[in-house]
Write a protein that holds these residues in place. Structure first.
Motif: not given
Length: 810
Positions: A609-637
């Motif tokens: 009943n007292t979750l506040e005594t079980e947790l730690f509060e802090g901050c966070g960050w996330a960063y990244g780079i995403e690459f994608q190459l997509k083929k939408q039409v044709g026999q091979t997609t």
């Protein structure tokens, strides 16, 4: 503060008004649908051929509205996989025109793989967004014969899975509970069946899925990482259709058809698995080929799920339409009559579409969600039952104003009432009475209001800007313990207990969430996009597990648990090649998070009943780079995607106060998805994935206390290690059974799939304990102990798994 919030909204609305007065002459509006089924076509485009750059796309209900100066115009209606339609109109007054598009009859198999125009990825403002029509999902390899939209989402850049075979999602450094997952607007709190190996979304009932990883539109709120918006089919309003499938461990059946032809329709889809029944008749030697678990123990387990999805809609008249949709599903897992889990989701949505005018579209929704779960433990002298869950009921009002061909304004609001039922504990053991605390039910109101504008400034610049206001009110009845200021969690001595009456406010949070996106068109095949959004999340899962469990506990923001606040910026470069048949993109993102919580490694969460005594509060960050190459039409997609990312957290109590890797931090994530149609009968597909394993804490050594071996963890190496990398190859072949005559209604196909084709042993879990007889297997019969040492037990969930499914429709 409320007045300030609405002041912002009013100011933004005024700023969004371009010079429309001279152009508001006549409006062409209506719905665009599939001519054969009556299904609304989402994202279909209607273009003005003699006015370069003018046109609109349909919303999620297939509605469009286009206002132009009076005159004669040539229009073209387009939707990939359908035959284009052109017509000329003398638009001297407002006209309602509903349009039925016929599916393309030539080379249909090559083009029905997407529901957007081929250049949309370059020209639309939205970025960090993916759409998955169910047709594309059906061609991919299936785990145990079941195709799955959420498992396909895991193959997209910026998205990683929670673990082997599971449908949990980690999106751009966010945890699984930071994703807003909806089915026809109703929140789905646990989207997984079979301990997460399948999603709750039946492939025969799903029409489309949209994923927002960033640049989230202002109408969405409540989660800080992503939005997964799943839209159900409406049902064929032309004729009755039955389809389904029979596989090794599951079967499904879907029925759809008109209630009143062309005006009302329904769809009902059901599934049921029978893995436990199949295991009982399979020889133990065969089971040993596919898993390291003891075959005889596996045969004593009970594991199945069932679900039912239903939807009905009715067109009252040209200005009013009603929708009713619902979902009910349940999982049951028991192990040799010793313990059992069961969990299930229920959702219900009632929606009313109304046209106030040819330019003002509205949707009013009533939504109800119920998620519950339970645990049963049976022993010779006692039994224990535990049940828990959460409920929400609410309403939404969404409005779309098609003010001008270059500007579409959306605005609306929502209110949700949350009920959290953390647990009811019963036992037949009288010695346990009073030892388990009565957990308090908790209640809260969540509010939201938004306004946004899709504004095409000129031929090269388009903007999407808006703001969302959200508020959260934690209310009684309930008790709140107080502590010495700044002492929690280091010192959790209770000073006093405050009691709040029914409906009395315990805590209030609120704030603005600005949203902005821009598209700069370099040329017809190239664009640069950028976005920024702030989001607040008032509900979180309290858990120490990485992959997520059905019994994870949802908790609301309160006096001690603050809402998560996330800010994300992203920049992307988009370019199409080879006459729009290849789509390339690169996106860079950075996300900041406030009020992120982590729990003590030995935290008591379910019974506290007292979750506040079980947790730690802090901050966070996330960063990244995403690459994608997509083929939408044709026999091979297909597509190739790669993500290079980093996710870290920091608080003063863990890792000596230094930054540490989040449990779901994965540096590399690589996917290859390919489908090849050899002819009208045979289609082959395959996926290969490679990912850095999640961050883990490993023991540096061990010591003994009272004859028990205890692992020692370096407090300065929290989540500092990695398990071996994860990689897997899946293969699939689909054979469309030839029809004896062209008009034959019965159509069928066979799907053959191989999951983990080269039998990679990917680690599912690690356990650190004493090992007796080094070659002993978990679950094997006891035998004389000849050696003992502290060690690591690795669990490999799956080896190679072949499957087949017979699919039919008539």
């Amino acid at each position: 503060m409320m007045k300030d919030s609405w002041g912002w909204i009013a100011l933004l609305t005024c700023l969004a008004l371009p010079t429309w007065a001279h152009a508001q002459k006549a409006t062409l509006s209506g719905y665009i649908k599939d001519a054969e089924t009556g299904e609304a076509l989402v994202g279909a485009s209607i273009l003005v051929l003699n006015e370069t750059g003018k046109g609109v796309v349909t919303n999620v209900y297939g509605f469009y509205s286009l206002t132009l100066p009076a005159g004669e115009y040539d229009f073209q209606v387009r939707y990939v996989g359908y035959t284009d339609q052109q017509f000329t109109l003398n638009l001297n007054q407002s006209i309602t025109r509903n349009i039925d598009l016929a599916p393309a009859q030539t080379e249909l198999a090559e083009v029905v793989i997407t529901s957007v125009r081929p250049e949309d990825n370059v020209q639309e403002v939205k970025m960090s967004r993916e759409t998955l029509p169910i047709e594309r999902v059906r061609t991919l390899p299936a785990l145990l014969g079941e195709v799955d939209v959420l498992r396909t989402v895991q193959l997209l850049p910026g998205v990683t899975s929670a673990g082997e075979g599971t449908t949990g999602l980690f999106v751009r450094g966010g945890s699984a509970d930071q994703n807003l997952i909806t089915l026809d607007e109703a929140t789905v709190y646990n989207p997984g069946h079979f301990l997460g190996f399948f999603s709750v979304f039946s492939p025969d009932a799903v029409k489309n899925l949209e994923l927002y990883k960033g640049g989230i539109p202002a109408k969405y709120g409540g989660r800080v990482s992503s939005v997964v918006d799943v839209q159900m089919k409406e049902g064929n309003n032309k004729k009755y259709v039955v389809n389904g499938g029979v596989g090794l461990i599951s079967s499904r059946l879907t029925i759809e058809g008109p209630i009143v032809k062309d005006r009302a329709s329904f769809i009902i889809s059901g599934r049921r698995t029978y893995a436990d029944a199949v295991l009982r008749v399979v020889p133990s030697e065969v089971i040993s080929w596919f898993t390291e678990q003891d075959p005889e123990l596996l045969k004593e387990n009970v594991l199945y799920f069932y679900d039912l999805t239903a939807k009905a809609n009715a067109t009252i008249n040209d200005r009013n339409r009603l929708f009713l949709s619902g979902y009910f599903g349940r999982d049951v897992l028991t192990s040799a009559d010793l313990f059992g889990f069961n969990w299930g989701n229920q959702t219900f949505t009632a929606r009313w579409n109304h046209l106030f005018s040819d330019q003002l579209f509205s949707n009013l929704s009533f939504i109800q969600t119920d998620y519950d779960y339970g645990v049963d433990v049976t022993a010779p002298t006692q039994s224990i039952e535990w049940s828990s869950g959460l409920k929400e009921i609410g309403g939404k009002a969404d409005f779309t104003w098609f003010a001008h061909p270059s500007s579409t304004i959306e605005f609306g609001g929502s209110v949700i009432y949350h009920t959290f039922l953390p647990g009811t504990f019963t036992t037949t053991d009288t010695t346990q009475e009073g030892r388990v605390p009565d957990l308090q039910d908790r209640f809260a109101w969540e509010y939201g209001a938004y306004v946004s504008n899709d504004h095409k400034v000129n031929d090269w610049l388009a903007l999407q800007y808006g703001v969302r206001w959200s508020g959260f009110e934690n209310i009684g009845p309930g008790d709140v313990r107080t502590y010495r200021e700044g002492s929690v969690p280091a010192d959790s001595t209770v000073l006093d207990t405050l009691t709040f009456a029914d409906g009395e406010r315990i805590q209030w949070y609120q704030g603005l969430e600005p949203r902005f996106a821009a598209r700069i068109l370099v040329n017809s095949l190239t664009s640069i996009k950028l976005s920024y959004n702030r989001a607040r999340q008032y509900l979180q899962i309290a858990s120490n597990s990485t992959a997520g469990l059905p019994i994870d506990r949802w908790v609301p923001a309160d006096r001690y648990i603050k809402p998560i606040i996330a800010d994300q910026v992203a920049v992307g470069y988009f370019q199409n090649f080879a006459d729009n048949t290849l789509e390339g993109s690169v996106e860079v993102y950075y996300k900041w998070l406030q009020n992120v919580i982590d729990f003590r490694p030995d935290a008591q969460i379910l019974l506290s009943n007292t979750l506040e005594t079980e947790l730690f509060e802090g901050c966070g960050w996330a960063y990244g780079i995403e690459f994608q190459l997509k083929k939408q039409v044709g026999q091979t997609t297909g597509w190739i995607s790669y993500t290079l990312a980093k996710t870290q957290r920091q608080n003063e109590f863990l890792n000596g106060g230094n930054p540490y890797n989040a449990r779901y931090d994965r540096t590399h994530d690589f996917s290859i998805v390919a489908t090849h149609e050899f002819n009208d009968q045979w289609t082959f597909s395959g996926t290969w994935v490679y990912a850095t394993s999640p961050a883990v804490s490993l023991p540096e050594g061990s010591y003994e206390i009272d004859g028990q071996t205890v692992a020692y963890y370096d407090p300065l190496k929290f989540n500092a290690y990695r398990m071996p990398a994860y990689h897997r190859l899946d293969l699939s072949a689909t054979w469309n059974v030839p029809q004896k005559r062209e008009e034959q209604r019965w159509k069928s196909s066979w799907n053959f799939s191989v999951y983990n084709a080269y039998a990679r042993q990917n680690i599912f879990s690690l356990e650190f304990r004493d090992i007796y007889n080094e070659d002993i297997r978990i679950g094997s019969p006891p035998r004389e102990i000849t050696s003992q040492r502290p060690g690591t037990i690795k669990t490999f969930l799956f080896s190679i798994i072949p499957s087949f499914t017979y699919n039919f429709t008539f």
